[in-house]
Structure formats: C-alpha cells, structure tokens
Write an enzyme that holds these catalytic residues in place. Structure first.
Site: not given
Ligand code: FAD
Length: 445
Positions: A38, A114, A205, A321, A334
């Site tokens: 991370e 969250r 937000r 994402d 998420a």
């Molecule tokens: C306004 C808003 C409201 C939302 N509401 C909802 C909801 O109600 N329900 C829902 O299901 N989804 C919701 N979402 C979407 C949700 O927040 C995301 O889809 C979700 O958090 C994605 O999770 P993830 O683990 O894929 O990515 P992330 O949460 O972005 O995690 C990525 C991780 O990788 C790390 N990272 C980045 N680059 C590197 C690198 N090069 N090397 C090592 N680590 C790295 C980051 O630090 C982070 O910890 C919402 C989004 C927004 C913008």
C-alpha cells in the site's frame, strides 16, 4: 522464496476496500501466500458514507464479517432489515417540492461510515503481510515460469506469482498493463484506457451530526428514509449512518462534457459552506435544512473509466476501481470491488487452480467479471442522468420510475457464487477442449 506447502504467491497492490477484501477472502486458503503493498503510510478511509447492497452483504457474511461490521458500523440485524428498502425521490429544485417515486427494492441496502467499514477489514489482516509506504511504479512479467517483479517508488522490489492491481482509479498497474498491451499489439487505441475521464459530475461530500439535523425533537427525514432530492442537472443524496448519529450529505451538480474533456484543477479539494449552500439556492426547505448546518465539505470531480476490454494481462489482474471506476449513482463501486475480490479468491482457492494454471484462472475471472462490472459502470452513469432529468425520459414522471428501477436489474442477476462456478466450469471445459485438440493432433502419444 515460496514455502513448499504453498501453491503460489499473490501480491495485492492497493489496500482499499477491494484489496483488503481480497486479502481477507484469500486468508481462507492457507496454501496461498498473500502480501499486501500500500502506498499510504497507514490504512485509512475518508470521512464519508458508503452503502452496500444485499449481494455485497452476503459476501461479508460468508467471510465472517457480518458481526464485526454490525458492531463497528451499526449495520442492522437481519431481523430488523426493512425488506421494502428504498430511496424516496423528490423533485426539489423549487420551493414547493414533491415526491414522485419510491424506489422499492426487494434486495436490501446497508449504510456505513467508510472508515468503520475499512477498519473491520484492517482488523482481519495480520500486520506481517501489510507493507505500507510501498507505491508501485511498474511491474515486469517475462515468461510464465519466472516470477513477476514489482518495482516500488522507494527503489525496492518484490516478486510474486500473481499480481492483483487494486490500486484505485489512477492505478499504476493498469497503466503498466495497458502500455504493455498497446506496445505488443501496436494498437494505440488501448492507451485511452489508462487515464480516467471526467464524468461531468462534481460532488460535495460531508457528514452532519444528527443533533444539528433535529428540530423540535424530530430528526430530519433522512434518518428514517434514504432520500434522493432531484433537480435539473443537480441532486442531493442523503441518509443516516453510524447508528443514526451522522447524516451523510452528498450534493451533486453536473456540467455538459464531451468524452475527452480534462478536468482543470484538483480532483479533491476542501470547500466552504457558502459554496455548497449557493449551489442549492431556491431548493425546497427540506434540502435547505440539510445543508444549513454544513461547516465545510470535500469537493470531488467525479472521474470514471471507459469500459476496459479486459482486466487481465497474463498473471496480472485488475480489481475494483483500478478495473472499473464508476460514477457513484448506484452506490456500487465498492460493492463491485468486493464482488471482484470474492470471485477472484473463489477461483484461486479452488483445488483445481495451481501455479501452472494461473493464466487460465485469470482468464476465467476476466470472462465472468468484465461484462458484469462494466454493465454496472454504464448503468450507474445512466442512472445519474435520470436523477437529474437529462436522460431520454426527461422529467416524465410516468416513465422515470420504471427506467430507474430497471437500471437495478443486475442486483438480482447472476450471484458471485454462480460466477465462481461458471468460471471454474469454463476453465475445466477450456482444458478439456485443449486436451481433445492435443489428442486429435497426436499430441498425447
Ligand atoms: C462520492 C462517492 C460516493 C460513493 N459511494 C459509494 C457507495 O455508496 N457504495 C459503493 O459501493 N461505492 C461508492 N463509491 C465508490 C467507492 O468509493 C469505490 O468504488 C471504492 O472505494 C473502490 O475501492 P478500491 O479498493 O477499488 O479503490 P480505492 O479505495 O481507491 O483504494 C485503492 C488503494 O490503493 C492505494 N494505491 C494507489 N496507488 C497505489 C500504488 N501505485 N501502489 C500501491 N498502492 C496504491 C491507495 O492508497 C488506496 O489505499 C463512491 C464513490 C464516490 C466518489
């Protein structure tokens, strides 16, 4: 060096909800070594709400996380869940608002803070496997018999048999994957999948304590019914979280953009109360009451990915994402990250998956997840347009309820368990047909 009892080594790059769920799901298979890298110095989430649907909750239950989530985040006991859960939709961009639709979904939603949600996942991860401050810069994948090498920004390296990029919307893994694919295929079109595109939506937000949303002993409607306050090219979503102690207030506005518009300015910034209040001037009282106590808010320029043709490159896979960042209009980014993680873990953990079959295993993951998650990505965008009356239905209240409800059909379609089953069957059939081909070609003599 791999332990002889371990069938392969997985590196998870990015410890958000997606990456951590994968680590928890893979922990059920002690013959798989898992390391998490991370970039941040600590595992943390922003102060905002997140909702998950019944599909995701079922996964959390299977992973043994339902009780900790309930304790930490105030998720309701199953017996207390309203089977008729739904958002109330109001036309709110005039002083006289009116409800026009109640989205009644037979598939339940759970609302969380969250940070609480992430902490429950963090608690399940042994600290020995979490490597913080490790920002991946690139990976190298040579022949299938050689380990994949990870290069970090601090100059260190690590190796693994399989790399999962769960590193969010600006994914370094996706960049490396698509640069490589574009070079190998000489198809520069693939490069357009690297940079996210500005969706046209900007969102404020913030969280407001229930005391500030209580008048004459009566708490605001959002604590009883999740609300969708709609106006032309703007809307406000709000619901109670954290055992009803906080109101999650999320205000959107949209600007017309073409496919390749770049957003000028930071994606996330802190803004004053005045900016939020000014955005909803002239809206009905119920919205004004919700926004009046806001002290400050985070402003996000919402970006999304153009649907990727594949989430996989050899023994490297994208998840969450990094694979399908979407607009938040179905509250499902998420949830889809959790589904990816659960399905991928189910495929990797199956006894039929070994180090030698990792290529097929990831192809199978791609086969079941790409159409599903990309469909949610596209449906989410269409839903946002409907909430703001600029989809083909316009403000036709006779058509909108059906159109909005229809966008949710995927929630009751193929379950993650069925996807694991279909993926494993696909691998089986693929290897059977290859075997037949080899026999046919005299390869088995
Ligand atoms: C306004 C808003 C409201 C939302 N509401 C909802 C909801 O109600 N329900 C829902 O299901 N989804 C919701 N979402 C979407 C949700 O927040 C995301 O889809 C979700 O958090 C994605 O999770 P993830 O683990 O894929 O990515 P992330 O949460 O972005 O995690 C990525 C991780 O990788 C790390 N990272 C980045 N680059 C590197 C690198 N090069 N090397 C090592 N680590 C790295 C980051 O630090 C982070 O910890 C919402 C989004 C927004 C913008």
């Amino acid at each position: 060096m791999a332990d002889s009892k371990q069938k392969f080594r997985v590196a998870i790059c990015g410890a958000g909800i997606g990456g951590l769920t994968l680590a928890v799901a893979l922990a059920r298979y002690p013959d798989i070594d898992v390391q998490v890298y991370e970039s941040a110095g600590k595992l943390a989430e922003i102060g905002a709400g997140v909702m998950i649907w019944g599909r995701t909750w079922k996964i959390m239950t299977t992973l043994g996380l339902a009780e900790p989530l309930r304790r930490a985040a105030g998720g309701p006991a199953d017996k207390d869940i309203d089977p008729d859960f739904g958002f109330e939709y109001r036309r709110s961009d005039k002083l006289e608002g009116h409800s026009y639709f109640r989205l009644s979904l037979p598939f339940i939603s759970y609302l969380f803070h969250r940070a609480h949600f992430l902490n429950v996942l963090v608690d399940q991860i042994p600290s020995s496997i979490a490597h913080l401050g490790k920002r991946l810069r690139a990976y190298t994948q040579n022949s299938p018999s050689e380990p994949i090498t990870l290069e970090f920004a601090d100059g260190t390296t690590a190796t693994c048999d399989l790399l999962v990029g769960s590193d969010g919307i600006k994914s370094a893994v996706r960049r490396c994957m698509y640069e490589g694919k574009a070079a190998v295929t000489r198809n520069a079109e693939l490069l357009k999948h690297i940079e996210p595109r500005f969706s046209g939506w900007v969102v404020y937000r913030t969280l407001v304590p229930v005391e500030k949303l209580t008048k004459d002993g009566e708490s605001h409607r959002i604590f009883h019914t999740p609300m969708m306050y709609c106006g032309y090219r703007k809307h406000v979503v709000s619901y109670g979280i954290a055992h009803g102690k906080l109101g999650n207030v999320v205000g959107f506005y949209s600007v017309p953009v073409d496919e390749n518009t770049k957003y000028d300015g930071p994606w996330v910034s802190e803004v004053s109360r005045d900016e939020v209040v000014n955005c909803y001037v002239g809206w009905e009282n119920e919205v004004q009451e919700l926004i009046a106590p806001v002290e400050k808010a985070l402003k996000w320029a919402i970006h999304e990915l153009r649907p990727l043709p594949t989430y996989v490159d050899g023994r490297v896979a994208l998840l969450g994402d990094a694979a399908h960042a979407m607009t938040p209009h179905q509250g499902s980014g998420a949830g889809q990250a959790v589904e990816d993680a659960y399905v991928l873990a189910g495929i990797l953990g199956d006894p039929s998956t070994t180090r030698d079959t990792l290529l097929q295993a990831l192809q199978a993951y791609d086969y079941v997840r790409v159409p599903f998650a990309n469909h949610v990505l596209q449906g989410s965008y269409a839903s946002g347009r409907m909430y703001e009356f600029w989809n083909v239905e316009g403000a036709d209240y006779s058509k909108l309820p059906h159109a909005i409800t229809h966008q949710w059909d995927w929630v009751k379609e193929e379950t993650p368990e069925q996807q694991i089953e279909r993926a494993l069957k696909w691998v089986q059939e693929d290897s059977t047909s290859k075997l037949k081909q080899e026999v046919g070609e005299g390869g088995m003599e």
